[in-house]
Scaffold this motif. Structure first.
Motif, PDB file in Angstrom:
ATOM      1  N   GLY A 337      64.870  36.400  52.709  1.00  0.00           N
ATOM      2  CA  GLY A 337      64.802  34.990  53.067  1.00  0.00           C
ATOM      3  C   GLY A 337      64.430  34.741  54.515  1.00  0.00           C
ATOM      4  O   GLY A 337      64.425  33.593  54.973  1.00  0.00           O
ATOM      5  N   SER A 338      64.120  35.794  55.266  1.00  0.00           N
ATOM      6  CA  SER A 338      63.791  35.558  56.671  1.00  0.00           C
ATOM      7  C   SER A 338      62.405  34.916  56.778  1.00  0.00           C
ATOM      8  O   SER A 338      61.555  35.084  55.903  1.00  0.00           O
ATOM      9  N   GLY A 339      62.211  34.189  57.881  1.00  0.00           N
ATOM     10  CA  GLY A 339      60.945  33.491  58.077  1.00  0.00           C
ATOM     11  C   GLY A 339      59.767  34.435  58.023  1.00  0.00           C
ATOM     12  O   GLY A 339      58.723  34.121  57.435  1.00  0.00           O
ATOM     13  N   GLN A 341      59.512  37.313  56.447  1.00  0.00           N
ATOM     14  CA  GLN A 341      59.248  37.817  55.088  1.00  0.00           C
ATOM     15  C   GLN A 341      58.589  36.751  54.217  1.00  0.00           C
ATOM     16  O   GLN A 341      57.706  37.051  53.413  1.00  0.00           O
ATOM     17  N   ILE A 342      59.025  35.516  54.392  1.00  0.00           N
ATOM     18  CA  ILE A 342      58.406  34.431  53.615  1.00  0.00           C
ATOM     19  C   ILE A 342      56.926  34.325  53.967  1.00  0.00           C
ATOM     20  O   ILE A 342      56.055  34.286  53.086  1.00  0.00           O
ATOM     21  N   LEU A 343      56.636  34.337  55.264  1.00  0.00           N
ATOM     22  CA  LEU A 343      55.239  34.189  55.672  1.00  0.00           C
ATOM     23  C   LEU A 343      54.409  35.415  55.302  1.00  0.00           C
ATOM     24  O   LEU A 343      53.208  35.314  55.066  1.00  0.00           O
ATOM     25  N   HIS A 344      55.033  36.576  55.231  1.00  0.00           N
ATOM     26  CA  HIS A 344      54.335  37.770  54.760  1.00  0.00           C
ATOM     27  C   HIS A 344      53.897  37.567  53.313  1.00  0.00           C
ATOM     28  O   HIS A 344      52.748  37.852  52.940  1.00  0.00           O
ATOM     29  N   ASP A 345      54.804  37.058  52.479  1.00  0.00           N
ATOM     30  CA  ASP A 345      54.468  36.817  51.076  1.00  0.00           C
ATOM     31  C   ASP A 345      53.361  35.767  50.928  1.00  0.00           C
ATOM     32  O   ASP A 345      52.587  35.808  49.983  1.00  0.00           O
ATOM     33  N   LEU A 346      53.324  34.819  51.854  1.00  0.00           N
ATOM     34  CA  LEU A 346      52.396  33.696  51.698  1.00  0.00           C
ATOM     35  C   LEU A 346      51.055  33.909  52.398  1.00  0.00           C
ATOM     36  O   LEU A 346      50.112  33.153  52.163  1.00  0.00           O
ATOM     37  N   THR A 347      50.980  34.926  53.250  1.00  0.00           N
ATOM     38  CA  THR A 347      49.709  35.160  53.957  1.00  0.00           C
ATOM     39  C   THR A 347      49.176  36.581  53.712  1.00  0.00           C
ATOM     40  O   THR A 347      48.123  36.757  53.104  1.00  0.00           O
ATOM     41  N   VAL A 348      49.939  37.575  54.123  1.00  0.00           N
ATOM     42  CA  VAL A 348      49.452  38.956  54.032  1.00  0.00           C
ATOM     43  C   VAL A 348      49.210  39.366  52.584  1.00  0.00           C
ATOM     44  O   VAL A 348      48.138  39.895  52.239  1.00  0.00           O
ATOM     45  N   GLN A 349      50.199  39.108  51.735  1.00  0.00           N
ATOM     46  CA  GLN A 349      50.101  39.571  50.335  1.00  0.00           C
ATOM     47  C   GLN A 349      48.869  39.033  49.601  1.00  0.00           C
ATOM     48  O   GLN A 349      48.109  39.818  49.028  1.00  0.00           O
ATOM     49  N   PRO A 350      48.649  37.712  49.581  1.00  0.00           N
ATOM     50  CA  PRO A 350      47.478  37.223  48.827  1.00  0.00           C
ATOM     51  C   PRO A 350      46.160  37.694  49.424  1.00  0.00           C
ATOM     52  O   PRO A 350      45.196  37.936  48.680  1.00  0.00           O
ATOM     53  N   LEU A 351      46.107  37.844  50.757  1.00  0.00           N
ATOM     54  CA  LEU A 351      44.861  38.312  51.368  1.00  0.00           C
ATOM     55  C   LEU A 351      44.611  39.771  51.013  1.00  0.00           C
ATOM     56  O   LEU A 351      43.476  40.169  50.705  1.00  0.00           O
ATOM     57  N   GLU A 352      45.680  40.564  51.016  1.00  0.00           N
ATOM     58  CA  GLU A 352      45.536  41.975  50.626  1.00  0.00           C
ATOM     59  C   GLU A 352      45.040  42.095  49.189  1.00  0.00           C
ATOM     60  O   GLU A 352      44.274  42.998  48.852  1.00  0.00           O
ATOM     61  N   ALA A 353      45.474  41.160  48.351  1.00  0.00           N
ATOM     62  CA  ALA A 353      45.103  41.218  46.927  1.00  0.00           C
ATOM     63  C   ALA A 353      43.590  41.137  46.722  1.00  0.00           C
ATOM     64  O   ALA A 353      43.063  41.631  45.727  1.00  0.00           O
ATOM     65  N   ILE A 354      42.897  40.513  47.658  1.00  0.00           N
ATOM     66  CA  ILE A 354      41.431  40.416  47.517  1.00  0.00           C
ATOM     67  C   ILE A 354      40.711  41.196  48.625  1.00  0.00           C
ATOM     68  O   ILE A 354      39.530  40.992  48.869  1.00  0.00           O
ATOM     69  N   SER A 460      71.081  26.677  44.649  1.00  0.00           N
ATOM     70  CA  SER A 460      70.581  28.006  44.991  1.00  0.00           C
ATOM     71  C   SER A 460      70.631  28.150  46.500  1.00  0.00           C
ATOM     72  O   SER A 460      70.427  27.171  47.217  1.00  0.00           O
ATOM     73  N   GLN A 461      70.891  29.351  46.962  1.00  0.00           N
ATOM     74  CA  GLN A 461      70.867  29.592  48.407  1.00  0.00           C
ATOM     75  C   GLN A 461      69.448  29.872  48.896  1.00  0.00           C
ATOM     76  O   GLN A 461      69.205  30.054  50.077  1.00  0.00           O
ATOM     77  N   ARG A 462      68.510  29.902  47.972  1.00  0.00           N
ATOM     78  CA  ARG A 462      67.174  30.378  48.305  1.00  0.00           C
ATOM     79  C   ARG A 462      66.251  29.278  48.815  1.00  0.00           C
ATOM     80  O   ARG A 462      66.537  28.103  48.704  1.00  0.00           O
ATOM     81  N   SER A 463      65.137  29.733  49.358  1.00  0.00           N
ATOM     82  CA  SER A 463      64.025  28.843  49.612  1.00  0.00           C
ATOM     83  C   SER A 463      62.866  29.327  48.736  1.00  0.00           C
ATOM     84  O   SER A 463      62.979  30.343  48.059  1.00  0.00           O
ATOM     85  N   ASP A 464      61.784  28.573  48.736  1.00  0.00           N
ATOM     86  CA  ASP A 464      60.620  29.013  47.978  1.00  0.00           C
ATOM     87  C   ASP A 464      59.374  28.704  48.797  1.00  0.00           C
ATOM     88  O   ASP A 464      59.440  27.989  49.810  1.00  0.00           O
ATOM     89  N   GLY A 465      58.273  29.226  48.361  1.00  0.00           N
ATOM     90  CA  GLY A 465      57.024  28.923  49.037  1.00  0.00           C
ATOM     91  C   GLY A 465      55.850  29.366  48.202  1.00  0.00           C
ATOM     92  O   GLY A 465      55.992  30.195  47.290  1.00  0.00           O
ATOM     93  N   MET A 466      54.693  28.785  48.485  1.00  0.00           N
ATOM     94  CA  MET A 466      53.481  29.168  47.773  1.00  0.00           C
ATOM     95  C   MET A 466      52.286  28.911  48.680  1.00  0.00           C
ATOM     96  O   MET A 466      52.345  28.036  49.562  1.00  0.00           O
ATOM     97  N   SER A 467      51.242  29.686  48.487  1.00  0.00           N
ATOM     98  CA  SER A 467      50.041  29.465  49.291  1.00  0.00           C
ATOM     99  C   SER A 467      48.815  29.509  48.399  1.00  0.00           C
ATOM    100  O   SER A 467      48.836  30.076  47.302  1.00  0.00           O
TER     101      SER A 467
END
Lengths: 475, 106
Positions: A337-339, A341-354, A460-467
């Motif tokens: 839930g750290s800032g 890690q959230i931004l990693h999921d929303l920026t690095v991950q999708p870019l790596e996918a392509i 929920s204690q969580r946050s969510d995000g999408m890019s």
């Protein structure tokens, strides 16, 4: 089935509603107990001209790119040549907006004083969208406001303190249908309708061609048996004459517009619908949310506008920016839930996918809350913090050095410029700028990301995000 | 510091005693870190919350301060907050928190 979905058109609107600001969730709970604070609040409401000239509003409406904004402070300044009607939409004054609420009120909830009803009907009759508005309903909203108030209706004012009408509750025993909830929903419906009508008119869209309408507004329409059940999507589609459309709502706190766009694009690519509208109306409870900080710093009440957005997602037209469905970022349950890690999921991950790098993205649009609104109440500069975190991720990936963080942020980020209407500030407000940059401008890729605070609902204690990654067509 | 957080801290002090507690802040800038530190040491400076006029004198650190870093396994610290060293003005934040921490220990 189409190979890709594109974003063909976007409209953005604002409604200047300083009179409704006192009914925002925070002021409505704070002001009644403090007469002195109420006087100060009313004395610090902005004029319509100030709201039109406010540089951040003009960037929102497309008169300039956010990176072209002058240095802050913006309060007390006016953008040269600022107009109510701007490239992406318009900023509607409050008297017209009360008329617009009456025009979309199908249950006689809103009663206006005869003077206000007459003035609103007259002004709306001259509005470019007049042919699409039920002006007879505006005139019919004229009535006995005192009698409505005596029976428990909610007083509605024109700023600073002129009684203009009253909003009736719809059910004595149903807390989901009390007056202030219905005001939130009616204000949301009105701003969403304004955005959709602008989309249709400004971009020559055939309303009968829309198959589905998804609302990602923040408000909850429903009754006591299904609080928040919906459906603002079809509600607004019907008002705007989308005769062939059905609809539904997507909820995810401030993040909702991004999953709504992903769902819309998926429906198009799957061949379910050729054209889908994603829209959102404004959030009335958030008006005046941080007013105490503004008054403490001698600023006007800056949260005095409602926002609305409408987006047309269609099959690939060979021109409009493509939505890369193979590069959708999502904040996974298994992620922390750290800032960072959230931004990693929303920026690095999708870019790596392509196989793309962070520096392959020309513009990052993140939570673009105007810092002039957030800083006085101690929330800091949200956009700047996000951009520095994204840049720090690029440092970790050795795409840039630590010394280049500042230039990365200046080049690929932008100052926050959006009103604190959470779902609109969270990236979707940048969409029309992105379309310009990805068609007639020099950009090839724009990444929009949004985060939602699930924990606010205490489930929920969580946050969510999408890019979502947009790419120049043919690029 | 918001009122519900103040309420929670007050309840924890009542339950466990101030001597058993340490406050770790995650505030993103020096101003908000300083206000939060002041609140748990000297009391709520806005005089609006449950800690108004309540001098808890709790030891308080920001998660990016060296003392905290030394107390956390390196890989956990790096994974959870390490990136923020490049994002936030850590020295300013640490100065703001230390100012009040030292008042708690005197």
């Amino acid at each position: 089935m189409p190979e890709a979905a594109v974003i063909r058109a976007v409209s953005l609107v604002l409604a200047h509603t300083p009179g409704l600001a006192r009914l925002g969730s925070k002021p409505a709970r704070t002001l009644p107990a403090d007469a002195e604070l109420t006087r100060s609040f009313l004395a610090h409401l902005r004029s319509f001209d100030d709201a039109v000239g406010y540089p951040a509003h003009q960037a929102f409406l497309g008169s300039c790119h956010p990176r072209e904004l002058p240095p802050r402070p913006w309060v007390g300044t006016s953008m040269a040549g600022a107009q109510r009607f701007a490239p992406f939409g318009e900023l509607m004054p409050e008297d017209e907006f009360l008329g617009l609420m009456a025009a979309v009120d199908e249950f006689d909830l809103l009663v206006l004083t005869p003077e206000v009803a007459e003035r609103a009907a007259k002004k709306l009759a001259e509005h470019p969208l007049a042919a699409h508005l039920d002006l007879a309903r505006v005139s019919a909203a004229a009535g006995d406001v005192d009698a409505a108030l005596a029976s428990g209706a909610l007083p509605v004012h024109l700023a600073p303190d002129c009684l203009a009408g009253a909003l009736r509750g719809a059910h004595e025993e149903d807390e989901s249908l009390v007056a202030h909830i219905l005001l939130e929903n009616l204000a949301c419906k009105a701003t969403g309708t304004l955005a959709l009508l602008r989309l249709l008119q400004d971009h020559g869209v055939d309303p009968a061609g829309i198959g589905y309408t998804i609302s990602c507004s923040e408000e909850a329409v429903g009754d006591r048996y299904q609080r928040g059940g919906g459906n603002m999507g079809k509600t607004i589609a019907a008002v705007a004459g989308l005769t062939e459309s059905s609809g539904a709502d997507v909820k995810n706190f401030c993040a909702a517009p991004i999953p709504a766009l992903v769902i819309a694009a998926s429906l198009v690519v799957a061949g379910v619908f050729e054209q889908v509208v994603v829209l959102a109306g404004g959030s009335q409870p958030k008006l005046g949310m941080k007013f105490e900080g503004h008054l403490r710093h001698g600023l006007p009440v800056l949260e005095d506008v409602l926002g609305g957005v409408a987006v047309l997602v269609t099959a690939d037209d060979g021109i409009s920016p493509r939505i890369r469905l193979d590069a959708v970022g999502r904040h996974r349950v298994s992620s922390g839930g750290s800032g960072a890690q959230i931004l990693h999921d929303l920026t690095v991950q999708p870019l790596e996918a392509i196989g793309a790098r962070m520096c392959d993205v020309d513009d990052y649009a993140t939570e673009l809350h105007n810092p002039e609104i957030t800083e006085p109440q101690g929330s800091g500069d949200v956009a700047a913090r996000n951009y520095r975190t994204i840049a720090a991720l690029a440092v970790r990936r050795k795409e840039i050095t630590r010394d280049e963080i500042g230039s990365f942020v200046a080049q690929r980020g932008m100052p926050g410029y959006a009103p604190t209407q959470g779902h609109l500030a969270s990236a979707v407000c940048y969409l029309p700028h992105a379309l310009t940059r990805l068609t007639t401008g020099p950009a090839d890729r724009v990444l929009l990301l949004a985060k939602g605070s699930l924990f606010l609902g205490r489930m929920s204690q969580r946050s969510d995000g999408m890019s979502i990654l947009l790419q120049r067509n043919g690029g | 510091m918001d009122l519900s957080t103040q309420e929670t801290i007050k309840r924890l002090v009542d339950q466990h005693g101030a001597e058993s507690l340490l406050v770790v802040l995650g505030a993103p800038d020096a101003e908000s870190a300083g206000i939060a530190a002041e609140t748990v040491v000297l009391g709520d400076p806005s005089w609006a919350g449950p800690l108004a006029g309540v001098q808890l004198g709790l030891p308080v650190y920001h998660v990016l301060e060296d003392e905290l870093r030394a107390a956390v396994p390196a890989e956990v610290w790096e994974e959870q907050v390490g990136l923020m060293l490049d994002v936030l003005e850590v020295d300013d934040i640490a100065d703001a928190v230390r100012e009040f921490r030292e008042q708690a220990s005197t």
